[in-house]
Design a protein around this motif. Sequence first.
Motif, PDB file in Angstrom:
ATOM      1  N   GLU A   1       0.822  -1.206   0.000  1.00  0.00           N
ATOM      2  CA  GLU A   1       0.000   0.000   0.000  1.00  0.00           C
ATOM      3  C   GLU A   1       0.861   1.265   0.000  1.00  0.00           C
ATOM      4  O   GLU A   1       0.542   2.254  -0.682  1.00  0.00           O
ATOM      5  N   MET A   2       1.954   1.221   0.762  1.00  0.00           N
ATOM      6  CA  MET A   2       2.891   2.344   0.754  1.00  0.00           C
ATOM      7  C   MET A   2       3.474   2.554  -0.631  1.00  0.00           C
ATOM      8  O   MET A   2       3.597   3.685  -1.127  1.00  0.00           O
ATOM      9  N   LEU A   3       3.837   1.441  -1.280  1.00  0.00           N
ATOM     10  CA  LEU A   3       4.399   1.527  -2.629  1.00  0.00           C
ATOM     11  C   LEU A   3       3.379   2.080  -3.608  1.00  0.00           C
ATOM     12  O   LEU A   3       3.708   2.926  -4.457  1.00  0.00           O
ATOM     13  N   GLN A   4       2.139   1.646  -3.497  1.00  0.00           N
ATOM     14  CA  GLN A   4       1.092   2.139  -4.374  1.00  0.00           C
ATOM     15  C   GLN A   4       0.848   3.638  -4.169  1.00  0.00           C
ATOM     16  O   GLN A   4       0.719   4.396  -5.138  1.00  0.00           O
ATOM     17  N   ASP A   5       0.801   4.081  -2.904  1.00  0.00           N
ATOM     18  CA  ASP A   5       0.615   5.510  -2.622  1.00  0.00           C
ATOM     19  C   ASP A   5       1.778   6.338  -3.151  1.00  0.00           C
ATOM     20  O   ASP A   5       1.587   7.449  -3.667  1.00  0.00           O
ATOM     21  N   MET A   6       2.967   5.809  -3.033  1.00  0.00           N
ATOM     22  CA  MET A   6       4.141   6.531  -3.503  1.00  0.00           C
ATOM     23  C   MET A   6       4.110   6.698  -5.019  1.00  0.00           C
ATOM     24  O   MET A   6       4.394   7.773  -5.561  1.00  0.00           O
ATOM     25  N   LEU A   7       3.718   5.645  -5.736  1.00  0.00           N
ATOM     26  CA  LEU A   7       3.629   5.734  -7.187  1.00  0.00           C
ATOM     27  C   LEU A   7       2.498   6.671  -7.620  1.00  0.00           C
ATOM     28  O   LEU A   7       2.621   7.409  -8.610  1.00  0.00           O
ATOM     29  N   ASN A   8       1.395   6.661  -6.872  1.00  0.00           N
ATOM     30  CA  ASN A   8       0.293   7.576  -7.194  1.00  0.00           C
ATOM     31  C   ASN A   8       0.681   9.032  -6.962  1.00  0.00           C
ATOM     32  O   ASN A   8       0.215   9.922  -7.672  1.00  0.00           O
TER      33      ASN A   8
ATOM     34  N   ILE B   1       3.581  10.274  -7.450  1.00  0.00           N
ATOM     35  CA  ILE B   1       4.505  10.717  -8.505  1.00  0.00           C
ATOM     36  C   ILE B   1       3.761  11.046  -9.781  1.00  0.00           C
ATOM     37  O   ILE B   1       3.937  12.099 -10.377  1.00  0.00           O
ATOM     38  N   LYS B   2       2.846  10.192 -10.207  1.00  0.00           N
ATOM     39  CA  LYS B   2       2.242  10.303 -11.534  1.00  0.00           C
ATOM     40  C   LYS B   2       1.326  11.504 -11.730  1.00  0.00           C
ATOM     41  O   LYS B   2       1.544  12.302 -12.636  1.00  0.00           O
ATOM     42  N   PRO B   3       0.341  11.784 -10.896  1.00  0.00           N
ATOM     43  CA  PRO B   3      -0.598  12.862 -11.196  1.00  0.00           C
ATOM     44  C   PRO B   3       0.031  14.247 -11.114  1.00  0.00           C
ATOM     45  O   PRO B   3      -0.375  15.141 -11.820  1.00  0.00           O
ATOM     46  N   GLU B   4       1.028  14.422 -10.272  1.00  0.00           N
ATOM     47  CA  GLU B   4       1.574  15.763 -10.086  1.00  0.00           C
ATOM     48  C   GLU B   4       2.375  16.227 -11.281  1.00  0.00           C
ATOM     49  O   GLU B   4       2.519  17.412 -11.512  1.00  0.00           O
TER      50      GLU B   4
ATOM     51  N   LYS C   1       8.775  20.790 -11.194  1.00  0.00           N
ATOM     52  CA  LYS C   1       9.949  20.993 -10.377  1.00  0.00           C
ATOM     53  C   LYS C   1      11.165  21.114 -11.270  1.00  0.00           C
ATOM     54  O   LYS C   1      11.133  20.773 -12.446  1.00  0.00           O
ATOM     55  N   GLU C   2      12.237  21.518 -10.687  1.00  0.00           N
ATOM     56  CA  GLU C   2      13.489  21.606 -11.419  1.00  0.00           C
ATOM     57  C   GLU C   2      13.948  20.201 -11.790  1.00  0.00           C
ATOM     58  O   GLU C   2      13.727  19.247 -11.049  1.00  0.00           O
ATOM     59  N   PRO C   3      14.632  20.061 -12.946  1.00  0.00           N
ATOM     60  CA  PRO C   3      15.061  18.724 -13.397  1.00  0.00           C
ATOM     61  C   PRO C   3      15.908  17.993 -12.368  1.00  0.00           C
ATOM     62  O   PRO C   3      15.692  16.809 -12.108  1.00  0.00           O
ATOM     63  N   ASP C   4      16.888  18.692 -11.775  1.00  0.00           N
ATOM     64  CA  ASP C   4      17.763  18.029 -10.802  1.00  0.00           C
ATOM     65  C   ASP C   4      16.970  17.573  -9.575  1.00  0.00           C
ATOM     66  O   ASP C   4      17.179  16.477  -9.056  1.00  0.00           O
ATOM     67  N   GLU C   5      16.054  18.426  -9.139  1.00  0.00           N
ATOM     68  CA  GLU C   5      15.234  18.086  -7.985  1.00  0.00           C
ATOM     69  C   GLU C   5      14.325  16.908  -8.300  1.00  0.00           C
ATOM     70  O   GLU C   5      14.119  16.008  -7.476  1.00  0.00           O
ATOM     71  N   TYR C   6      13.790  16.915  -9.515  1.00  0.00           N
ATOM     72  CA  TYR C   6      12.900  15.832  -9.934  1.00  0.00           C
ATOM     73  C   TYR C   6      13.660  14.506 -10.008  1.00  0.00           C
ATOM     74  O   TYR C   6      13.182  13.463  -9.547  1.00  0.00           O
ATOM     75  N   VAL C   7      14.874  14.537 -10.584  1.00  0.00           N
ATOM     76  CA  VAL C   7      15.692  13.325 -10.698  1.00  0.00           C
ATOM     77  C   VAL C   7      16.060  12.793  -9.316  1.00  0.00           C
ATOM     78  O   VAL C   7      16.006  11.600  -9.041  1.00  0.00           O
ATOM     79  N   SER C   8      16.434  13.723  -8.419  1.00  0.00           N
ATOM     80  CA  SER C   8      16.806  13.324  -7.061  1.00  0.00           C
ATOM     81  C   SER C   8      15.627  12.682  -6.335  1.00  0.00           C
ATOM     82  O   SER C   8      15.769  11.665  -5.652  1.00  0.00           O
ATOM     83  N   GLU C   9      14.451  13.289  -6.503  1.00  0.00           N
ATOM     84  CA  GLU C   9      13.267  12.740  -5.853  1.00  0.00           C
ATOM     85  C   GLU C   9      12.889  11.396  -6.436  1.00  0.00           C
ATOM     86  O   GLU C   9      12.476  10.472  -5.717  1.00  0.00           O
ATOM     87  N   THR C  10      13.066  11.260  -7.756  1.00  0.00           N
ATOM     88  CA  THR C  10      12.765   9.988  -8.404  1.00  0.00           C
ATOM     89  C   THR C  10      13.682   8.886  -7.894  1.00  0.00           C
ATOM     90  O   THR C  10      13.249   7.761  -7.615  1.00  0.00           O
ATOM     91  N   LYS C  11      14.966   9.213  -7.764  1.00  0.00           N
ATOM     92  CA  LYS C  11      15.921   8.233  -7.240  1.00  0.00           C
ATOM     93  C   LYS C  11      15.553   7.825  -5.808  1.00  0.00           C
ATOM     94  O   LYS C  11      15.652   6.655  -5.440  1.00  0.00           O
ATOM     95  N   GLN C  12      15.127   8.805  -5.027  1.00  0.00           N
ATOM     96  CA  GLN C  12      14.744   8.527  -3.654  1.00  0.00           C
ATOM     97  C   GLN C  12      13.541   7.591  -3.612  1.00  0.00           C
ATOM     98  O   GLN C  12      13.501   6.635  -2.821  1.00  0.00           O
ATOM     99  N   HIS C  13      12.560   7.868  -4.477  1.00  0.00           N
ATOM    100  CA  HIS C  13      11.388   6.989  -4.542  1.00  0.00           C
ATOM    101  C   HIS C  13      11.772   5.579  -5.007  1.00  0.00           C
ATOM    102  O   HIS C  13      11.226   4.585  -4.513  1.00  0.00           O
ATOM    103  N   MET C  14      12.707   5.506  -5.939  1.00  0.00           N
ATOM    104  CA  MET C  14      13.133   4.200  -6.431  1.00  0.00           C
ATOM    105  C   MET C  14      13.824   3.391  -5.327  1.00  0.00           C
ATOM    106  O   MET C  14      13.624   2.183  -5.203  1.00  0.00           O
ATOM    107  N   GLN C  15      14.647   4.080  -4.535  1.00  0.00           N
ATOM    108  CA  GLN C  15      15.307   3.406  -3.427  1.00  0.00           C
ATOM    109  C   GLN C  15      14.293   2.903  -2.397  1.00  0.00           C
ATOM    110  O   GLN C  15      14.397   1.792  -1.882  1.00  0.00           O
ATOM    111  N   MET C  16      13.298   3.761  -2.104  1.00  0.00           N
ATOM    112  CA  MET C  16      12.258   3.357  -1.176  1.00  0.00           C
ATOM    113  C   MET C  16      11.474   2.159  -1.719  1.00  0.00           C
ATOM    114  O   MET C  16      11.141   1.219  -0.985  1.00  0.00           O
TER     115      MET C  16
END
Length: 332
Positions: free
Chosen positions: A93-100, A102-105, A122-137
Amino acid sequence: YLSHINGETMMYTIIGMIIAVLLVYGLIHCYRIGKKDCLGSLKAYARENEALKEQLEKEHEYNICQYKKMQEFVENIAHQIKTPLSVMTMKLEMLQDMLNDIKPENTHEDDNDKQRVVKMKKEPDEYVSETKQHMQMASTIISECTKSAFKIKTFIKKLLDISRIESGKVVLATDKVIIDYIVEESVESAVADKSRVIVDYGTEEKRAMYADEGWLAEAFINIISNSYEYICDREDGRVYIDISSNNEVCIIKISDNGEGIDKAHLAGVFDRFEGKSSQNEFHAGIGLNLSKLIIEAHHGSIRASNSEKYKGAEFRILLPLYKLKGKVEHNQ
């Protein structure tokens, strides 16, 4: 003539009276004997009935006790499966909420061409960093779900193995194996930090015996992992394995320097129906019960106690070196 007739009549009368007396005496004697036997039989039946009554009462109490243990056992099984499943459900459920999140925003729909266009809020660097963080989670969550699923699989496998062994469906292999190698492989599979396990192979090396290597390793893994779980949180926690042998048996002692086993629980350590104070103890009880069945299937024995040397729990295993070999030669 009349006197002669009277004499014969008197004689017959006397003889008849003697026969009648003997007959009456015999009947009275038989009655007395029969009466004694009847009373004796009734008393014997009464004693048997009392004994049966006591036996039935004891069996009734035993069945009630076993029924309660069975209820606790089934409840513990449900908890053992329910707990990892709850963790998996929560993580997914946490994974599903995290993916949701990311997508609509980050997307909107262009009314002109009806195509979905990515809009970077968001800024590209910030977006990439956040994406990496979500991927790690996400990777961490998937890893935890995998561990929970593996726990359920292992637990169910142990229950099935117990059922197969008790029903006689398991046929042990009778291969010539090296017990030292089996212990070494079991340590690698049972613990995360091998430096905490100290093995003393004694003076003799490469002890050979006839056994089923896979099942015997399963027994050792359960016992070693059980000891390791009780010392892994301590900095000085250690598991000690001492191996010795003679011409007939191999003796393996698996000990730890933990808190040991409560004396009140020593008798029920290998009983899977025995009530446990925690789910971890219940899980360990299943593993120890399986280990006992495997060792006994190899015509060996296992005994639990508290180690005087290491101050923790100790499991002493005796395995005959050539018992299964003799069985194979007899069958051949």
